[in-house]
Design a protein around this motif. Sequence first.
Motif, PDB file in Angstrom:
ATOM      1  N   ARG A   1       0.823  -1.194   0.000  1.00 25.12           N
ATOM      2  CA  ARG A   1       0.000   0.000   0.000  1.00 25.12           C
ATOM      3  C   ARG A   1       0.868   1.260   0.000  1.00 25.12           C
ATOM      4  NH1 ARG A   1      -1.912  -1.615   6.084  1.00 25.12           N
ATOM      5  NH2 ARG A   1      -0.065  -0.925   7.203  1.00 25.12           N
ATOM      6  N   TYR A   2       0.214   2.382  -0.191  1.00 31.05           N
ATOM      7  CA  TYR A   2       0.843   3.687  -0.029  1.00 31.05           C
ATOM      8  C   TYR A   2       0.516   4.197   1.365  1.00 31.05           C
ATOM      9  CZ  TYR A   2       1.453   3.648  -5.104  1.00 31.05           C
ATOM     10  OH  TYR A   2       1.808   3.313  -6.383  1.00 31.05           O
ATOM     11  N   GLU A   3       1.486   4.831   2.002  1.00 32.56           N
ATOM     12  CA  GLU A   3       1.264   5.374   3.331  1.00 32.56           C
ATOM     13  C   GLU A   3       1.681   6.837   3.364  1.00 32.56           C
ATOM     14  OE1 GLU A   3       3.265   2.978   6.210  1.00 32.56           O
ATOM     15  OE2 GLU A   3       1.993   1.212   5.872  1.00 32.56           O
ATOM     16  N   LYS A   4       0.806   7.680   3.856  1.00 35.14           N
ATOM     17  CA  LYS A   4       1.089   9.102   4.013  1.00 35.14           C
ATOM     18  C   LYS A   4       0.974   9.456   5.493  1.00 35.14           C
ATOM     19  CE  LYS A   4       1.447  10.353  -0.384  1.00 35.14           C
ATOM     20  NZ  LYS A   4       2.664  10.978  -0.951  1.00 35.14           N
TER      21      LYS A   4
ATOM     22  N   LYS B   1      10.149  -0.318   1.727  1.00 33.63           N
ATOM     23  CA  LYS B   1       9.543   0.741   0.923  1.00 33.63           C
ATOM     24  C   LYS B   1      10.353   0.901  -0.350  1.00 33.63           C
ATOM     25  CE  LYS B   1       7.682   5.438   1.200  1.00 33.63           C
ATOM     26  NZ  LYS B   1       7.516   6.639   2.068  1.00 33.63           N
TER      27      LYS B   1
ATOM     28  N   GLY C   1       8.108   4.602  -3.168  1.00 33.84           N
ATOM     29  CA  GLY C   1       6.892   5.140  -2.583  1.00 33.84           C
ATOM     30  C   GLY C   1       5.870   4.111  -2.139  1.00 33.84           C
ATOM     31  N   VAL C   2       6.054   2.841  -2.501  1.00 30.40           N
ATOM     32  CA  VAL C   2       5.110   1.797  -2.125  1.00 30.40           C
ATOM     33  C   VAL C   2       5.649   1.033  -0.920  1.00 30.40           C
ATOM     34  CG1 VAL C   2       3.833  -0.237  -2.865  1.00 30.40           C
ATOM     35  CG2 VAL C   2       4.375   1.567  -4.522  1.00 30.40           C
TER      36      VAL C   2
ATOM     37  N   LYS D   1      -3.494   5.053   4.891  1.00 27.40           N
ATOM     38  CA  LYS D   1      -2.980   3.866   4.219  1.00 27.40           C
ATOM     39  C   LYS D   1      -3.969   3.480   3.126  1.00 27.40           C
ATOM     40  CE  LYS D   1      -1.031   2.835   8.680  1.00 27.40           C
ATOM     41  NZ  LYS D   1      -0.762   1.918   9.780  1.00 27.40           N
TER      42      LYS D   1
ATOM     43  N   GLN E   1      -4.389   2.276  -3.508  1.00 30.48           N
ATOM     44  CA  GLN E   1      -4.176   2.935  -4.796  1.00 30.48           C
ATOM     45  C   GLN E   1      -4.206   4.447  -4.613  1.00 30.48           C
ATOM     46  OE1 GLN E   1      -3.348   1.441  -7.633  1.00 30.48           O
ATOM     47  NE2 GLN E   1      -3.495  -0.627  -6.782  1.00 30.48           N
TER      48      GLN E   1
END
Length: 251
Positions: free
Chosen positions: A10-13, A90, A93-94, A194, A197
């Motif tokens: 997933r992407y996490e910010k 990571k 970015g993924v 999280k 996409q």
Amino acid sequence: MANYQGVFKRYEKKYLLTENQYQLMREKLEAYMEVDCYGLHTINNIYYDTPDYQLIRQSLSKPVYKEKLRLRSYGTATLESDVYIEIKKKFDGVVYKRRVSMKLLEANKYLLREKQANKTTQITKEIDWFLKVYELSPKVFLAYDRIAMFGKEDEELRITFDTNIRWREENLDLTKGSNGRQLLQSGQVLMEIKIPQVMPLWLSHLLDELKIRSTSFSKYGECYKNYLIHSFLKNMDNNIKNIQIGGKHCA
């Protein structure tokens, strides 16, 4: 937490919120998300690294690829509690997270390389490789109180809020409680979004409305930058002095 997901992609910010931003965010999210069944719960972690903190130093240099290994429990563990050995990677970015569950006693012996995992899987093979490549030992304990939410329409959308983030260098044992020194300033809340996409449009608008901006933040990284590096450099300096003194004495 007997049923758990072992593989994540997933992407996490990450976002550091004020108390006011946190309260407003929680209110706005009620229309779109729900708090999971665990409610407010404590997560305890022990991060492993090399003697010279190679893993976190590499991570802080913002490479395309980075990785770390930690041991996690939900609440204070006993030697018979189920805990999780996690490799977090990571790339571009993924975020990829892979973890395996063991009893704490077994996990401790496994990470010290005193025994093999009771069951060999693809994930334990990856952990075996990790332990072979790096000379790892426990470096820091990190705990925090977390509320996790999931999307009403998309359960893979998750938002977590971490408060009371604390850490310690001593008692690196998941059975020793979750006390430690505070990592954040009073009133700060760490939010993580999280997503598998693209971020939903409504969530982007909400962040913009509340003037919440993403930040680069690592709990272990903050420990290293603000505290651990000073101890490490001091020990290095003392070792060099001892070598120099020893050399003069031999002469």
